[in-house]
Design a protein around this motif. Sequence first.
Motif, PDB file in Angstrom:
ATOM      1  N   THR A   1       2.752 -17.494 -10.820  1.00  0.00           N
ATOM      2  CA  THR A   1       2.711 -16.052 -11.061  1.00  0.00           C
ATOM      3  C   THR A   1       3.064 -15.334  -9.768  1.00  0.00           C
ATOM      4  OG1 THR A   1       0.343 -15.890 -10.560  1.00  0.00           O
ATOM      5  CG2 THR A   1       0.967 -16.191 -12.874  1.00  0.00           C
ATOM      6  N   ILE A   2       3.637 -14.141  -9.899  1.00  0.00           N
ATOM      7  CA  ILE A   2       3.956 -13.308  -8.738  1.00  0.00           C
ATOM      8  C   ILE A   2       3.355 -11.931  -8.984  1.00  0.00           C
ATOM      9  CG2 ILE A   2       5.775 -12.287  -7.317  1.00  0.00           C
ATOM     10  CD1 ILE A   2       7.607 -14.574  -8.192  1.00  0.00           C
ATOM     11  N   ASP A   3       2.386 -11.555  -8.134  1.00  0.00           N
ATOM     12  CA  ASP A   3       1.751 -10.248  -8.243  1.00  0.00           C
ATOM     13  C   ASP A   3       2.462  -9.250  -7.338  1.00  0.00           C
ATOM     14  OD1 ASP A   3      -0.119 -11.191 -10.005  1.00  0.00           O
ATOM     15  OD2 ASP A   3      -1.675 -11.505  -8.492  1.00  0.00           O
ATOM     16  N   ILE A   4       2.798  -8.095  -7.889  1.00  0.00           N
ATOM     17  CA  ILE A   4       3.396  -7.003  -7.116  1.00  0.00           C
ATOM     18  C   ILE A   4       2.291  -5.969  -6.871  1.00  0.00           C
ATOM     19  CG2 ILE A   4       5.268  -5.336  -6.958  1.00  0.00           C
ATOM     20  CD1 ILE A   4       6.229  -8.220  -7.352  1.00  0.00           C
ATOM     21  N   THR A   5       2.031  -5.649  -5.601  1.00  0.00           N
ATOM     22  CA  THR A   5       0.978  -4.693  -5.259  1.00  0.00           C
ATOM     23  C   THR A   5       1.545  -3.565  -4.410  1.00  0.00           C
ATOM     24  OG1 THR A   5       0.358  -5.977  -3.294  1.00  0.00           O
ATOM     25  CG2 THR A   5      -0.832  -6.443  -5.343  1.00  0.00           C
ATOM     26  N   ASP A   6       0.901  -2.384  -4.478  1.00  0.00           N
ATOM     27  CA  ASP A   6       1.291  -1.282  -3.598  1.00  0.00           C
ATOM     28  C   ASP A   6       0.510  -1.396  -2.302  1.00  0.00           C
ATOM     29  OD1 ASP A   6      -1.280  -0.375  -4.140  1.00  0.00           O
ATOM     30  OD2 ASP A   6      -0.630   1.169  -5.551  1.00  0.00           O
ATOM     31  N   ILE A   7       0.675  -0.409  -1.401  1.00  0.00           N
ATOM     32  CA  ILE A   7       0.064  -0.529  -0.077  1.00  0.00           C
ATOM     33  C   ILE A   7      -1.446  -0.393  -0.119  1.00  0.00           C
ATOM     34  CG2 ILE A   7       2.140   0.262   1.108  1.00  0.00           C
ATOM     35  CD1 ILE A   7       0.828   2.973   1.447  1.00  0.00           C
ATOM     36  N   THR A   8      -2.007   0.038  -1.249  1.00  0.00           N
ATOM     37  CA  THR A   8      -3.460   0.109  -1.383  1.00  0.00           C
ATOM     38  C   THR A   8      -4.041  -1.212  -1.883  1.00  0.00           C
ATOM     39  OG1 THR A   8      -3.478   0.885  -3.687  1.00  0.00           O
ATOM     40  CG2 THR A   8      -3.231   2.550  -1.958  1.00  0.00           C
ATOM     41  N   GLY A   9      -3.182  -2.166  -2.247  1.00  0.00           N
ATOM     42  CA  GLY A   9      -3.647  -3.440  -2.762  1.00  0.00           C
ATOM     43  C   GLY A   9      -3.759  -3.483  -4.276  1.00  0.00           C
TER      44      GLY A   9
ATOM     45  N   GLY B   1       9.060   3.219  -1.812  1.00  0.00           N
ATOM     46  CA  GLY B   1       7.948   2.930  -0.919  1.00  0.00           C
ATOM     47  C   GLY B   1       7.853   1.456  -0.608  1.00  0.00           C
ATOM     48  N   ILE B   2       6.779   1.083   0.044  1.00  0.00           N
ATOM     49  CA  ILE B   2       6.535  -0.298   0.449  1.00  0.00           C
ATOM     50  C   ILE B   2       5.634  -0.976  -0.575  1.00  0.00           C
ATOM     51  CG2 ILE B   2       5.413  -1.766   2.176  1.00  0.00           C
ATOM     52  CD1 ILE B   2       6.344   0.174   4.297  1.00  0.00           C
ATOM     53  N   TYR B   3       6.030  -2.189  -0.958  1.00  0.00           N
ATOM     54  CA  TYR B   3       5.249  -3.000  -1.883  1.00  0.00           C
ATOM     55  C   TYR B   3       5.135  -4.417  -1.311  1.00  0.00           C
ATOM     56  CZ  TYR B   3       6.037   0.770  -5.243  1.00  0.00           C
ATOM     57  OH  TYR B   3       6.072   1.999  -5.866  1.00  0.00           O
ATOM     58  N   PHE B   4       4.189  -5.170  -1.851  1.00  0.00           N
ATOM     59  CA  PHE B   4       4.011  -6.557  -1.450  1.00  0.00           C
ATOM     60  C   PHE B   4       4.099  -7.448  -2.684  1.00  0.00           C
ATOM     61  CE2 PHE B   4       1.855  -3.991   1.684  1.00  0.00           C
ATOM     62  CZ  PHE B   4       2.251  -4.555   2.880  1.00  0.00           C
ATOM     63  N   TYR B   5       4.644  -8.649  -2.511  1.00  0.00           N
ATOM     64  CA  TYR B   5       4.671  -9.603  -3.619  1.00  0.00           C
ATOM     65  C   TYR B   5       3.990 -10.897  -3.176  1.00  0.00           C
ATOM     66  CZ  TYR B   5       8.981 -11.254  -1.254  1.00  0.00           C
ATOM     67  OH  TYR B   5       9.896 -11.706  -0.336  1.00  0.00           O
ATOM     68  N   THR B   6       3.079 -11.373  -4.019  1.00  0.00           N
ATOM     69  CA  THR B   6       2.278 -12.555  -3.713  1.00  0.00           C
ATOM     70  C   THR B   6       2.543 -13.636  -4.745  1.00  0.00           C
ATOM     71  OG1 THR B   6       0.515 -11.207  -2.731  1.00  0.00           O
ATOM     72  CG2 THR B   6      -0.059 -13.449  -3.409  1.00  0.00           C
ATOM     73  N   LEU B   7       3.042 -14.774  -4.276  1.00  0.00           N
ATOM     74  CA  LEU B   7       3.303 -15.903  -5.156  1.00  0.00           C
ATOM     75  C   LEU B   7       2.079 -16.805  -5.183  1.00  0.00           C
ATOM     76  CD1 LEU B   7       6.459 -17.876  -5.736  1.00  0.00           C
ATOM     77  CD2 LEU B   7       4.430 -19.180  -5.099  1.00  0.00           C
ATOM     78  N   LYS B   8       1.660 -17.167  -6.396  1.00  0.00           N
ATOM     79  CA  LYS B   8       0.519 -18.069  -6.571  1.00  0.00           C
ATOM     80  C   LYS B   8       0.961 -19.265  -7.397  1.00  0.00           C
ATOM     81  CE  LYS B   8      -2.711 -14.155  -6.590  1.00  0.00           C
ATOM     82  NZ  LYS B   8      -3.735 -13.426  -7.379  1.00  0.00           N
ATOM     83  N   ALA B   9       0.809 -20.463  -6.816  1.00  0.00           N
ATOM     84  CA  ALA B   9       1.175 -21.707  -7.497  1.00  0.00           C
ATOM     85  C   ALA B   9       0.143 -22.756  -7.113  1.00  0.00           C
ATOM     86  CB  ALA B   9       2.584 -22.151  -7.114  1.00  0.00           C
ATOM     87  N   GLY B  10      -0.873 -22.962  -7.949  1.00  0.00           N
ATOM     88  CA  GLY B  10      -1.949 -23.876  -7.585  1.00  0.00           C
ATOM     89  C   GLY B  10      -2.699 -23.340  -6.382  1.00  0.00           C
TER      90      GLY B  10
END
Length: 217
Positions: A161-169, A197-206
């Motif tokens: 899964t890949i979560d996309i978050t804004d600068i507030t989390g 704006g600025i965003y973050f993407y977090t990859l989760k695999a196991g």
Amino acid sequence: FAMSLWLDPPDETEEEPFEMITSEIVALDSSMFNTWVTLPLEKDGESEFLLAGDLVYAGLTYWNYHTGTLVKRNKGLAMAADKSVPLNDAVSVAFSGDSWYGGDYLITRKLLIRMNINDQGNFTDGVELTGNLSSLEQNYPNPFNARTEINYKLAMANDVTIDITDITGRVVKQLNEGFRSVGNHTAAFNASDFESGIYFYTLKAGDFVETKRMIVK
């Protein structure tokens, strides 16, 4: 007090500087007087968050309150300064509450704060750094205004899964990649409905979790 790293976003985002990474909070004691105190940041790889050309401020976030109002308030922690070498440009700013401060007093002194980048120590998370691990690449293109691609590599087959978050989390979108085999993969992300704006993407695999930054323009 704690070490903090603040990012001044690119002009096109029209956003205020924000705190990206912090260290653990520690209490001041006499063993720290007149010496350097090293505070590891939460992430051991600053390149996960920093891009070429970024303007960042490394400094202290501190709390100085003391119950002895007339005696010791604001006396608990002071940052030293070397005034022997005047500087032509301001190299520091201050943030309190919701306001940023600067002035001539910052131009004529050098605060004794330094940031060490990429010392390869990897003492924060203890993960062995080898070329055979899962990895998350920087999205391309970046910045982008509609569609971008996120490349990643898996050392073990897993649900991704890949979560996309804004600068507030806050999670603003989740990409469910499903079960992916060992090897290289690409995820497409459409941000046509997102504000710039600025965003973050977090990859989760196991057990593998990694985060990087992207800019929607």
